[in-house]
Design a protein around this motif. Structure first.
Motif, short mmCIF file in Angstrom:
data_model
loop_
_atom_site.label_atom_id
_atom_site.label_comp_id
_atom_site.label_asym_id
_atom_site.label_seq_id
_atom_site.Cartn_x
_atom_site.Cartn_y
_atom_site.Cartn_z
N ALA A 1 17.38 56.35 9.57
CA ALA A 1 16.88 57.14 10.51
C ALA A 1 17.04 58.60 9.84
CB ALA A 1 17.55 56.99 11.88
N VAL A 2 15.90 59.46 10.17
CA VAL A 2 16.05 60.86 9.71
C VAL A 2 15.74 61.75 10.73
CG1 VAL A 2 15.30 62.38 7.80
CG2 VAL A 2 15.71 59.90 7.56
N HIS A 3 16.33 62.68 10.86
CA HIS A 3 15.89 64.02 11.73
C HIS A 3 15.59 65.27 10.86
CE1 HIS A 3 17.81 60.95 14.57
NE2 HIS A 3 17.00 61.48 15.37
N PRO A 4 14.36 65.53 10.45
CA PRO A 4 14.40 66.56 9.47
C PRO A 4 14.63 67.90 10.14
CG PRO A 4 12.27 65.20 9.46
CD PRO A 4 13.29 64.72 10.70
N GLY A 5 14.99 69.09 9.44
CA GLY A 5 15.20 70.09 10.14
C GLY A 5 14.04 71.11 10.32
N ALA A 6 13.09 71.04 9.44
CA ALA A 6 11.76 71.86 9.54
C ALA A 6 10.48 71.07 10.01
CB ALA A 6 11.41 72.70 8.19
N ALA A 7 10.35 69.70 9.64
CA ALA A 7 9.39 68.91 9.86
C ALA A 7 9.56 68.18 11.39
CB ALA A 7 9.07 67.85 8.81
N PRO A 8 8.28 68.03 12.05
CA PRO A 8 8.51 67.53 13.19
C PRO A 8 8.59 66.15 13.35
CG PRO A 8 6.00 67.98 12.75
CD PRO A 8 7.17 68.48 11.60
N HIS A 9 9.36 65.73 14.26
CA HIS A 9 9.40 64.16 14.83
C HIS A 9 10.72 63.43 13.97
CE1 HIS A 9 5.52 64.25 16.97
NE2 HIS A 9 4.89 64.56 15.64
N ALA A 10 11.17 62.87 14.64
CA ALA A 10 12.32 61.85 13.70
C ALA A 10 11.61 60.81 12.88
CB ALA A 10 13.22 61.09 15.09
N ARG A 11 12.19 60.02 12.28
CA ARG A 11 11.52 59.43 11.17
C ARG A 11 12.25 58.03 11.03
NH1 ARG A 11 7.97 62.71 8.28
NH2 ARG A 11 7.63 64.67 9.47
N VAL A 12 11.51 57.18 10.55
CA VAL A 12 12.15 55.63 10.12
C VAL A 12 11.70 55.85 8.71
CG1 VAL A 12 12.06 53.26 9.85
CG2 VAL A 12 11.92 54.55 12.15
N SER A 13 12.67 55.56 7.57
CA SER A 13 12.42 55.69 6.36
C SER A 13 13.22 54.68 5.33
CB SER A 13 12.79 57.11 5.89
OG SER A 13 12.55 57.17 4.31
N LEU A 14 12.53 54.04 4.39
CA LEU A 14 13.18 53.46 3.48
C LEU A 14 14.37 54.30 2.82
CD1 LEU A 14 10.48 51.59 1.43
CD2 LEU A 14 12.13 50.57 2.95
N SER A 15 15.53 53.93 2.60
CA SER A 15 16.62 54.36 1.95
C SER A 15 16.14 54.74 0.36
CB SER A 15 17.74 53.66 2.13
OG SER A 15 17.88 52.47 1.33
N MET A 16 17.06 55.70 -0.12
CA MET A 16 16.96 55.78 -1.70
C MET A 16 17.22 54.37 -2.34
SD MET A 16 16.31 57.84 -3.98
CE MET A 16 16.31 59.49 -3.15
N SER A 17 18.54 53.82 -2.04
CA SER A 17 18.54 52.48 -2.58
C SER A 17 17.25 51.46 -2.66
CB SER A 17 19.81 51.96 -2.28
OG SER A 17 19.49 51.54 -1.08
N ALA A 18 16.79 51.68 -1.49
CA ALA A 18 15.34 50.70 -1.34
C ALA A 18 14.51 51.15 -2.21
CB ALA A 18 15.15 50.65 0.17
N LEU A 19 14.28 52.29 -2.34
CA LEU A 19 13.07 53.15 -3.24
C LEU A 19 13.41 52.73 -4.62
CD1 LEU A 19 12.49 56.59 -1.67
CD2 LEU A 19 11.38 54.56 -1.22
N LYS A 20 14.61 52.92 -5.14
CA LYS A 20 15.17 52.58 -6.42
C LYS A 20 14.98 51.02 -6.86
CE LYS A 20 18.16 56.53 -7.20
NZ LYS A 20 19.65 56.70 -7.38
N GLY A 21 14.90 50.13 -5.56
CA GLY A 21 14.86 48.80 -6.00
C GLY A 21 13.26 48.27 -6.01
N VAL A 22 12.35 49.20 -5.71
CA VAL A 22 11.07 48.59 -5.60
C VAL A 22 10.54 48.15 -7.07
CG1 VAL A 22 8.44 49.42 -5.29
CG2 VAL A 22 10.20 49.91 -3.64
N GLY A 23 9.69 46.95 -7.23
CA GLY A 23 9.43 46.68 -8.49
C GLY A 23 8.37 47.49 -9.28
N LYS A 24 7.35 48.16 -8.55
CA LYS A 24 6.40 48.96 -9.22
C LYS A 24 6.17 50.37 -8.23
CE LYS A 24 3.35 49.77 -12.37
NZ LYS A 24 3.88 50.13 -13.68
#
Length: 230
Positions: free
Chosen positions: A163-186
């Motif tokens: 879960a992410v609550h950006p400081g400047a951008a609107p709306h709370a977010r659901v996001s893939l984590s950094m480890s998940a991004l690094k684990g993507v095959g392509k």
């Protein structure tokens, strides 16, 4: 490692990226030996021509799970919903046979949804993902201006979703984590304009406190960047 693919106009960029993503998905499906493959995509305004082109790619779409890299914590009826964009532009034509797995469920709390996503094995690690990037260097919804504990958790956790609550951008977010991004095959990145190219080059040239720099400076990550001048 960054591989830059440059185009003069968005239509050529969208078509080339659709072919590349289609090829990567096709390779994943072939390797899966009858099992499924997962594609994670980003929202915003830039992906629309790409989604429309990808929807026409001749794939075994009935074996593809489409999900999101991130989404705003809003109902799908909201114009800010990435899920709404995907349904309207990608899950059409041939791609209408894909199975869609949205991230947001506003009938429960954000924290409860994150826990459910991380416990749900049907939300698999993506085989292929297409990222976007903001001029502040965020990618997915990994914002460095989020509360410090969220930013640190997003970078360090082995869990797939945060879960992410950006400081400047609107709306709370659901996001893939950094480890998940690094684990993507392509992993692909779709960006346009000189300003974003400058941000990416700066982020890749030396470590910075933003998500795209963390990703680009990881020696185990290859990022195929599809950039249009316009």
């Amino acid at each position: 490692m960054i591989e830059l693919h440059a185009f003069d106009d968005p239509r050529a960029q969208a078509g080339a990226l659709a072919k590349a993503v289609g090829g990567a998905l096709g390779a994943s499906l072939a390797a899966a030996m009858g099992a499924r493959a997962t594609l994670a995509v980003s929202g915003g305004t830039s992906p629309r021509p790409f989604f429309e082109a990808l929807a026409l790619e001749p794939l075994e779409w009935d074996r593809v799970d489409v999900t999101l890299v991130d989404d705003r914590w809003v109902p799908e009826t909201d114009g800010a919903s990435n899920a709404r964009l995907v349904r309207d532009t990608l899950l059409t034509h041939a791609a209408s046979a894909a199975r869609f797995a949205p991230l947001v469920d506003v009938s429960v709390s954000l924290d409860a949804r994150i826990a459910a996503l991380n416990a749900d094995s049907s939300y698999a690690q993506p085989n292929v993902a297409v990222l976007g990037m903001g001029e502040d260097g965020h990618t997915a919804s990994l914002f460095a201006d989020a509360p410090s504990h969220e930013w640190a958790h997003a970078l360090q956790t082995p869990e797939r979703y945060v879960a992410v609550h950006p400081g400047a951008a609107p709306h709370a977010r659901v996001s893939l984590s950094m480890s998940a991004l690094k684990g993507v095959g392509k992993l692909f990145l779709l960006i346009s304009g000189e300003r974003k190219l400058d941000v990416l080059k700066a982020a890749a040239s030396s470590p910075q406190e933003n998500a795209i720099s963390k990703l680009a400076n990881d020696k185990g990550v290859r990022l195929d960047v599809y950039w249009s001048a316009k």
